[in-house]
Design an enzyme around this catalytic site. Sequence first.
Site, PDB file in Angstrom:
ATOM      1  N   HIS A  63       0.891  -1.324  -0.134  1.00 39.90           N
ATOM      2  CA  HIS A  63      -0.023   0.053  -0.019  1.00 39.90           C
ATOM      3  C   HIS A  63       0.907   1.143   0.142  1.00 39.90           C
ATOM      4  CE1 HIS A  63      -3.896  -2.064   0.545  1.00 39.90           C
ATOM      5  NE2 HIS A  63      -3.081  -2.777   1.409  1.00 39.90           N
ATOM      6  N   ASN A 136     -10.911  -2.812   1.518  1.00 39.62           N
ATOM      7  CA  ASN A 136     -10.400  -2.634   0.053  1.00 39.62           C
ATOM      8  C   ASN A 136     -11.697  -2.505  -0.804  1.00 39.62           C
ATOM      9  OD1 ASN A 136      -7.758  -3.660   0.444  1.00 39.62           O
ATOM     10  ND2 ASN A 136      -8.319  -5.900   0.975  1.00 39.62           N
TER      11      ASN A 136
END
Length: 499
Positions: A63, A136
Amino acid sequence: MPASNQSVPTYTLGEGCPIADPSTQQRFGNEVPIRGLMLLQDTQLIETLAHFSRERIPERTVHAAAVGAWGELEVTHDNSWLTSAKYLNGIGKKSKVLWRLSTVGPERGSADTVRDVRGWGMKVFTEEGNQDFVFNDIPVFFIRDPIKFPSVNRSHKRLPDRNVPSSSMFWDFHTQNQEGIHALMILFSERGIPNSVRELNGYSGSTYKFTKDDGTFNYVKIHFKSNQGVKGMDRQRAAKLAGEDPNYHSNDLWNAIDSGDFPSWTMCVQVMSPEQAQTYRWNIFDMTKVWPHDDFPLQPIAKFTLNKNPDNYFSDIEQAAFSPSTMVPGFAPSLDPMLQARMFAYPDAARYRLGVNYQQLPCNRPVAPVYSPYERDGAMRHATNYGGDPNYIRSTLKEVNFAGKLGSQGFSTGCDHDNWAGQTAAFTSEVTDDDFVQATMFWEMLGKQPGQQEALVGNLVADIGGAIPRIQAATVDMFARVHKDLGKALRDGLAKNTK
Ligand code: NDP
């Protein structure tokens, strides 16, 4: 000299000493153009170079590449039946939000339009402390056993020797860990590359609990549904943009907010009672499964809007730290092992990346009062450090109120799912045909939308074609377990590719 004008800042060194010219360095001697040695007393030069060498902090292992913005969450419904969390109660109530949307595998600075899951990091600043949602943009995940977390991520990153991504490595992992089939189907559908970060949904994936002050609770899955609609991008356009405009998503979000076109999402929940959970067809603590909408319809509870660009990317977005363990009374974790492990791993990553006092950074600092005198000192302590207050528990020298429920963070008890005992055993989940059922549902759902199955097949063929033949064959066999038509389409597509 504009220094007298208050709106024009006066340049200083880091500790406030004014310096006339930031482009100068001190040198010995007067001869021009060749001067003598530079001086160790030149604090401006030394501080400037030394600070530059330290500008980067550790990049997130996953990320790393992200966009972000500020916004607000507004309650739109009466949610008192669901949770006692104050920020979700009272129609019209608003809380400030920090939002960070990231790809997972690629490094900071990589192209926005890659095929990847997007991480949805969201911090709601509430009167009862921060509430993080670390979600997500797809509703399921590739694994359900947290011990596999480093492996799945490494297989999506770079080969240890060549330092490049590898289809063989990617599909090698997934054919040996086939519980990810449902997530793979969604990743390689058109939704696997979002058209913009405004046109994707956020999903909790894991099951959580909404709890109430009376000790009761329900299981929930949370969905943020884009009010812009959900739109994917085809791989050809994505590849072109990755070369021509690698910051495409970042620019799109910035420009939309800058022009007052504020993107918004409807926060919805699927709600399941503890009794329903006991007999439900799916294991609700398995992150590879959804709760079909027909069984548990989405119920809107709030609206989330982004309305302000960051003042500074590093201070607002790069230093932001999100964790599923950051929660307020009225919200609680479930037994999902992925969630339990993430509750440890995310703050651990933040402590490594930002230091032990990361919660005091402006972008992370709660708006609620914080009194945590048993967490003291440490690198980069920014606040008062609680002065002379006792730093040990049960001190009689200063009174402290304890308002939280026993069990902290409003964790509820009382359900069979929470009462467990037994012997410790090493465990990893087995993959069975049941793991393919929801992937098949997805394939059939795509069949009702023109071109969607073809897009999935095309995206898969393009990627699997890069793997070595043995792994290509194993991958096709895995997808044939979803549906024989899918297996055949992949086999045909790959054969055509190699002609
Ligand atoms: P439904 O048949 O009621 O609806 C399918 C859902 O799939 C839609 O609501 C939408 O989710 C999502 N979807 C629609 N088109 C696409 C597409 N082209 N690519 C990717 N996703 C799409 O769903 P069920 O709940 O009965 O589940 C059927 C399948 O749908 C599941 O196997 C699952 O893979 C998928 N799905 C289910 C979700 C859930 O939470 N139940 C969420 C997302 C996908 P959304 O409304 O969230 O946009």
